[in-house]
Write an enzyme that holds these catalytic residues in place. Structure first.
Site, PDB file in Angstrom:
ATOM      1  N   GLY A  11      25.921  62.515 -14.740  1.00 20.85           N
ATOM      2  CA  GLY A  11      27.053  62.671 -13.831  1.00 20.85           C
ATOM      3  C   GLY A  11      26.608  63.367 -12.565  1.00 20.85           C
ATOM      4  O   GLY A  11      25.454  63.240 -12.151  1.00 20.85           O
ATOM      5  N   CYS A  12      27.498  64.114 -11.964  1.00 19.96           N
ATOM      6  CA  CYS A  12      27.182  64.823 -10.718  1.00 19.96           C
ATOM      7  C   CYS A  12      25.954  65.705 -10.923  1.00 19.96           C
ATOM      8  O   CYS A  12      25.913  66.522 -11.837  1.00 19.96           O
ATOM      9  CB  CYS A  12      28.374  65.664 -10.277  1.00 19.96           C
ATOM     10  SG  CYS A  12      28.035  66.670  -8.822  1.00 19.96           S
ATOM     11  N   PHE A  13      24.957  65.537 -10.066  1.00 15.69           N
ATOM     12  CA  PHE A  13      23.691  66.251 -10.278  1.00 15.69           C
ATOM     13  C   PHE A  13      23.750  67.742  -9.997  1.00 15.69           C
ATOM     14  O   PHE A  13      22.879  68.489 -10.433  1.00 15.69           O
ATOM     15  CB  PHE A  13      22.522  65.604  -9.548  1.00 15.69           C
ATOM     16  CG  PHE A  13      22.687  65.268  -8.086  1.00 15.69           C
ATOM     17  CD1 PHE A  13      23.572  65.920  -7.249  1.00 15.69           C
ATOM     18  CD2 PHE A  13      21.906  64.252  -7.542  1.00 15.69           C
ATOM     19  CE1 PHE A  13      23.683  65.590  -5.906  1.00 15.69           C
ATOM     20  CE2 PHE A  13      22.001  63.913  -6.194  1.00 15.69           C
ATOM     21  CZ  PHE A  13      22.894  64.586  -5.379  1.00 15.69           C
ATOM     22  N   TRP A  14      24.769  68.219  -9.312  1.00 18.38           N
ATOM     23  CA  TRP A  14      24.869  69.661  -9.036  1.00 18.38           C
ATOM     24  C   TRP A  14      24.919  70.472 -10.325  1.00 18.38           C
ATOM     25  O   TRP A  14      24.224  71.460 -10.492  1.00 18.38           O
ATOM     26  CB  TRP A  14      26.106  69.979  -8.218  1.00 18.38           C
ATOM     27  CG  TRP A  14      26.153  69.401  -6.845  1.00 18.38           C
ATOM     28  CD1 TRP A  14      25.107  68.935  -6.097  1.00 18.38           C
ATOM     29  CD2 TRP A  14      27.318  69.234  -6.046  1.00 18.38           C
ATOM     30  NE1 TRP A  14      25.564  68.492  -4.883  1.00 18.38           N
ATOM     31  CE2 TRP A  14      26.920  68.663  -4.825  1.00 18.38           C
ATOM     32  CE3 TRP A  14      28.662  69.513  -6.251  1.00 18.38           C
ATOM     33  CZ2 TRP A  14      27.817  68.370  -3.807  1.00 18.38           C
ATOM     34  CZ3 TRP A  14      29.564  69.218  -5.240  1.00 18.38           C
ATOM     35  CH2 TRP A  14      29.140  68.657  -4.034  1.00 18.38           C
TER      36      TRP A  14
END
Length: 164
Positions: free
Chosen positions: A15-18
């Site tokens: 998902g979102c890499f952050w």
């Protein structure tokens, strides 16, 4: 041999890499993390191009770890803890091909361990595991403002529970 480090590399898409980067950066034995775009079809894509869905890239987190401290199996166990491997192209509220889950390896010797781990996790679900497993073909670093995003923006968005 005392003092010798055994560095390994892998890229995980969850998902979102952050959030993936922040989660793994907190793990003892992980020595470096970077976010970027993995296994697409264009050269040096921008965030906007990846989000438009025409590049084939996933948001991924490059992880370098000291295998004498933490092994690949443990890294993968932690990865399975933060994703739903049965959902295609989505994690949390983030939807799109770039948010698919994946394990991307550099070292072919890691493939057996990755496939065993995927097989083990599949026994915990009634639905099939859709997390892709591929050799890294392309990895481009994301723009600087994405690197260590949640360290720079502690109240920033994250779909992963970082309190674990």
């Amino acid at each position: 041999m005392k003092g010798v480090k055994f560095m390994k590399e892998i890229i995980l898409a969850g998902g979102c890499f952050w959030g993936v980067e922040e989660y793994f950066s907190r793990i003892y034995g992980v020595v470096d993390t970077k976010v970027g775009y993995v296994n697409g079809v264009t050269k040096n894509p921008s965030y906007e191009e990846v989000c438009n869905g025409n590049t084939g890239y996933a948001e991924g987190c490059y992880i370098k770890f000291d295998e004498s401290i933490i092994g690949l199996k443990r890294i993968l166990d932690k990865f399975w803890d933060i994703i739903d491997p049965t959902i295609l192209n989505r994690q949390g509220p983030d939807v799109g091909h770039q948010y698919r889950t994946g394990i991307y390896y550099y070292d072919k010797e890691d493939l057996d361990d990755i496939l065993k781990s995927k097989d083990e996790i599949s026994k915990k679900y009634d639905k099939p595991i859709v997390t892709e497993v591929e050799k890294v073909t392309y990895f481009y670093l994301a723009e600087e403002y994405h690197q260590k995003y949640l360290k720079k923006n502690p109240n920033g968005y994250c779909h992963i529970n970082l309190d674990n």
